[in-house]
Motif scaffolding. Structure first.
Motif, PDB file in Angstrom:
ATOM      1  N   VAL A  92     -10.345  -8.016  -3.199  1.00 47.29           N
ATOM      2  CA  VAL A  92     -11.156  -7.287  -4.163  1.00 47.29           C
ATOM      3  C   VAL A  92     -10.382  -7.263  -5.471  1.00 47.29           C
ATOM      4  N   ARG A  93     -11.001  -7.721  -6.553  1.00 56.71           N
ATOM      5  CA  ARG A  93     -10.319  -7.780  -7.848  1.00 56.71           C
ATOM      6  C   ARG A  93     -11.278  -7.336  -8.959  1.00 56.71           C
ATOM      7  N   TYR A  94     -10.705  -7.064 -10.117  1.00 57.26           N
ATOM      8  CA  TYR A  94     -11.533  -6.726 -11.288  1.00 57.26           C
ATOM      9  C   TYR A  94     -11.480  -7.897 -12.249  1.00 57.26           C
ATOM     10  N   GLU A  95     -12.643  -8.459 -12.575  1.00 61.24           N
ATOM     11  CA  GLU A  95     -12.710  -9.581 -13.498  1.00 61.24           C
ATOM     12  C   GLU A  95     -14.075  -9.617 -14.165  1.00 61.24           C
ATOM     13  N   HIS A  96     -14.093 -10.090 -15.404  1.00 61.39           N
ATOM     14  CA  HIS A  96     -15.344 -10.241 -16.146  1.00 61.39           C
ATOM     15  C   HIS A  96     -16.194  -8.964 -16.107  1.00 61.39           C
ATOM     16  N   GLU A  97     -15.523  -7.813 -16.255  1.00 61.35           N
ATOM     17  CA  GLU A  97     -16.191  -6.502 -16.285  1.00 61.35           C
ATOM     18  C   GLU A  97     -16.931  -6.196 -14.988  1.00 61.35           C
ATOM     19  N   ARG A  98     -16.399  -6.704 -13.891  1.00 66.54           N
ATOM     20  CA  ARG A  98     -17.002  -6.479 -12.590  1.00 66.54           C
ATOM     21  C   ARG A  98     -15.904  -6.235 -11.549  1.00 66.54           C
ATOM     22  N   VAL A  99     -16.212  -5.441 -10.547  1.00 64.38           N
ATOM     23  CA  VAL A  99     -15.397  -5.398  -9.339  1.00 64.38           C
ATOM     24  C   VAL A  99     -15.928  -6.513  -8.443  1.00 64.38           C
ATOM     25  N   VAL A 100     -15.085  -7.477  -8.135  1.00 66.07           N
ATOM     26  CA  VAL A 100     -15.533  -8.698  -7.453  1.00 66.07           C
ATOM     27  C   VAL A 100     -14.908  -8.787  -6.065  1.00 66.07           C
ATOM     28  N   LEU A 101     -15.743  -9.127  -5.100  1.00 65.94           N
ATOM     29  CA  LEU A 101     -15.318  -9.351  -3.726  1.00 65.94           C
ATOM     30  C   LEU A 101     -15.217 -10.852  -3.491  1.00 65.94           C
ATOM     31  N   ARG A 102     -14.042 -11.295  -3.029  1.00 64.62           N
ATOM     32  CA  ARG A 102     -13.814 -12.704  -2.740  1.00 64.62           C
ATOM     33  C   ARG A 102     -13.503 -12.885  -1.260  1.00 64.62           C
ATOM     34  N   VAL A 103     -14.153 -13.861  -0.635  1.00 63.79           N
ATOM     35  CA  VAL A 103     -13.956 -14.165   0.776  1.00 63.79           C
ATOM     36  C   VAL A 103     -13.620 -15.646   0.894  1.00 63.79           C
ATOM     37  N   GLU A 104     -12.513 -15.930   1.547  1.00 61.47           N
ATOM     38  CA  GLU A 104     -12.043 -17.312   1.711  1.00 61.47           C
ATOM     39  C   GLU A 104     -11.975 -18.037   0.369  1.00 61.47           C
ATOM     40  N   GLY A 105     -11.498 -17.328  -0.663  1.00 60.27           N
ATOM     41  CA  GLY A 105     -11.297 -17.939  -1.971  1.00 60.27           C
ATOM     42  C   GLY A 105     -12.535 -18.067  -2.832  1.00 60.27           C
ATOM     43  N   ARG A 106     -13.682 -17.566  -2.371  1.00 61.33           N
ATOM     44  CA  ARG A 106     -14.926 -17.668  -3.134  1.00 61.33           C
ATOM     45  C   ARG A 106     -15.432 -16.281  -3.516  1.00 61.33           C
ATOM     46  N   SER A 107     -15.860 -16.149  -4.751  1.00 63.46           N
ATOM     47  CA  SER A 107     -16.475 -14.896  -5.192  1.00 63.46           C
ATOM     48  C   SER A 107     -17.881 -14.823  -4.598  1.00 63.46           C
ATOM     49  N   VAL A 108     -18.164 -13.752  -3.840  1.00 63.93           N
ATOM     50  CA  VAL A 108     -19.444 -13.659  -3.138  1.00 63.93           C
ATOM     51  C   VAL A 108     -20.260 -12.431  -3.532  1.00 63.93           C
ATOM     52  N   ALA A 109     -19.616 -11.443  -4.149  1.00 62.47           N
ATOM     53  CA  ALA A 109     -20.339 -10.219  -4.502  1.00 62.47           C
ATOM     54  C   ALA A 109     -19.612  -9.529  -5.650  1.00 62.47           C
ATOM     55  N   ALA A 110     -20.369  -8.729  -6.392  1.00 67.80           N
ATOM     56  CA  ALA A 110     -19.770  -7.978  -7.496  1.00 67.80           C
ATOM     57  C   ALA A 110     -20.477  -6.649  -7.646  1.00 67.80           C
ATOM     58  N   LEU A 111     -19.766  -5.709  -8.247  1.00 67.45           N
ATOM     59  CA  LEU A 111     -20.317  -4.403  -8.574  1.00 67.45           C
ATOM     60  C   LEU A 111     -20.108  -4.218 -10.067  1.00 67.45           C
ATOM     61  N   ARG A 112     -21.172  -3.945 -10.805  1.00 69.52           N
ATOM     62  CA  ARG A 112     -21.064  -3.869 -12.256  1.00 69.52           C
ATOM     63  C   ARG A 112     -21.943  -2.766 -12.806  1.00 69.52           C
ATOM     64  N   ALA A 113     -21.614  -2.330 -14.018  1.00 71.07           N
ATOM     65  CA  ALA A 113     -22.423  -1.315 -14.685  1.00 71.07           C
ATOM     66  C   ALA A 113     -23.727  -1.943 -15.164  1.00 71.07           C
ATOM     67  N   GLU A 114     -24.821  -1.253 -14.910  1.00 73.28           N
ATOM     68  CA  GLU A 114     -26.122  -1.741 -15.378  1.00 73.28           C
ATOM     69  C   GLU A 114     -26.189  -1.615 -16.885  1.00 73.28           C
ATOM     70  N   LYS A 115     -26.537  -2.674 -17.552  1.00 71.16           N
ATOM     71  CA  LYS A 115     -26.610  -2.671 -19.003  1.00 71.16           C
ATOM     72  C   LYS A 115     -27.878  -1.961 -19.485  1.00 71.16           C
ATOM     73  N   ALA A 116     -27.788  -1.398 -20.690  1.00 76.41           N
ATOM     74  CA  ALA A 116     -28.931  -0.692 -21.263  1.00 76.41           C
ATOM     75  C   ALA A 116     -30.105  -1.619 -21.519  1.00 76.41           C
ATOM     76  N   THR A 117     -29.837  -2.928 -21.586  1.00 74.24           N
ATOM     77  CA  THR A 117     -30.915  -3.879 -21.857  1.00 74.24           C
ATOM     78  C   THR A 117     -31.698  -4.255 -20.600  1.00 74.24           C
ATOM     79  N   GLY A 118     -31.299  -3.715 -19.453  1.00 75.21           N
ATOM     80  CA  GLY A 118     -32.013  -4.024 -18.219  1.00 75.21           C
ATOM     81  C   GLY A 118     -33.387  -3.390 -18.191  1.00 75.21           C
ATOM     82  N   PRO A 119     -34.203  -3.750 -17.205  1.00 72.09           N
ATOM     83  CA  PRO A 119     -35.560  -3.193 -17.116  1.00 72.09           C
ATOM     84  C   PRO A 119     -35.542  -1.664 -17.089  1.00 72.09           C
ATOM     85  N   VAL A 120     -36.365  -1.050 -17.897  1.00 71.96           N
ATOM     86  CA  VAL A 120     -36.401   0.409 -17.997  1.00 71.96           C
ATOM     87  C   VAL A 120     -36.809   1.015 -16.662  1.00 71.96           C
TER      88      VAL A 120
END
Length: 261
Positions: A174-202
């Motif tokens: 588990v690492r922090y990169e590109h403004e995301r908490v990223v989960l890596r399994v077997e060397g591949r990024s497979v999931a991320a947790l990020r803040a929802e941007k204000a420009t997302g669907p209302v």
């Protein structure tokens, strides 16, 4: 989640399956089959009609219709593998989440539907362990991303439920990169947790968004619209590839991603 000819692999502590609950299963198969090149096989039907989407003989996703008494919106759900669905379910409740359904036993293990403290829905799956899916398969789910107001609080919740800190760092990180908490399994990024941007669907609540692999995200977005789906904003580039956020004809949200240039 096991099928008659295509295997489904449970990867503990990692996202290892995605499933859509649709209102019209035939219409969903027609849309996603054309968009992502899927073929379909019968799946377990204990909880209602259900099929597996298959690419090159490998099951990559499930599509079903809610059984009687289940009231669920049209949505994709990502499942995390676990060694014990009951232990993980207890951890969800102990850490402020909600257990909606299960754990329930079926032919391939035990499953449960839960929500994290912010309300994002996810699944738990205890099943026969296996290696991670071949992520290069076209049409396979290659990335799931949690869009939530506080990704760090969410990372603590999921990390405790799935014991991320206890895993072998050579295979699980588990690492922090590109403004995301990223989960890596077997060397591949497979999931991320990020803040929802204000420009997302209302009004969009916290949710896990499933991204499927395509050769060309722009072309896939145009095809999705021709097939009756919708485009949630312009296609855009990310450090992980070019992404189009879409809806299917029944309103189910998902994304497609093509490799970075």
């Amino acid at each position: 989640m096991g099928s008659r000819t295509a295997s489904v692999r449970c990867v503990p502590a990692a996202p290892c399956w995605v499933s859509l609950m649709a209102r019209d299963l035939d219409a969903a198969q027609a849309f996603y089959g054309q968009l992502l090149g899927w073929e379909f096989e019968p799946g377990p039907d204990r909880f209602g009609p259900y099929v597996h989407a298959v690419v090159e003989g490998e099951a990559v996703a499930g599509l079903g219709v809610s059984g009687s008494g289940w009231v669920m919106p049209v949505a994709w759900t990502g499942y995390f593998g676990t060694e014990s669905a009951d232990t993980a379910a207890d951890a969800v409740r102990e850490r402020g989440g909600t257990l909606a359904v299960g754990p329930l036993s079926f032919d391939a293990g035990r499953v449960a539907f839960a929500a994290d403290p912010a309300g994002a829905v996810f699944g738990l799956w205890e099943g026969p362990p296996g290696p991670a899916r071949r992520l290069a398969l076209p049409g396979s789910p290659v990335w799931i991303e949690l869009r939530t107001p506080d990704p760090f609080a969410a990372a603590l919740f999921y990390g405790e439920v799935f014991r991320w800190d206890d895993r072998d760092p050579a295979h699980f990180e588990v690492r922090y990169e590109h403004e995301r908490v990223v989960l890596r399994v077997e060397g591949r990024s497979v999931a991320a947790l990020r803040a929802e941007k204000a420009t997302g669907p209302v009004g969009t609540p916290p949710h896990w968004e499933v991204s499927f692999s395509v050769a060309d995200a722009d072309a896939a977005a145009k095809l999705a619209e021709r097939l009756g789906g919708g485009l949630l904003g312009p296609v855009f580039d990310t450090p992980y590839g070019r992404v189009a956020r879409l809806t299917d004809p029944e309103g189910g949200r998902f994304a497609v991603i093509s490799p970075p240039a």
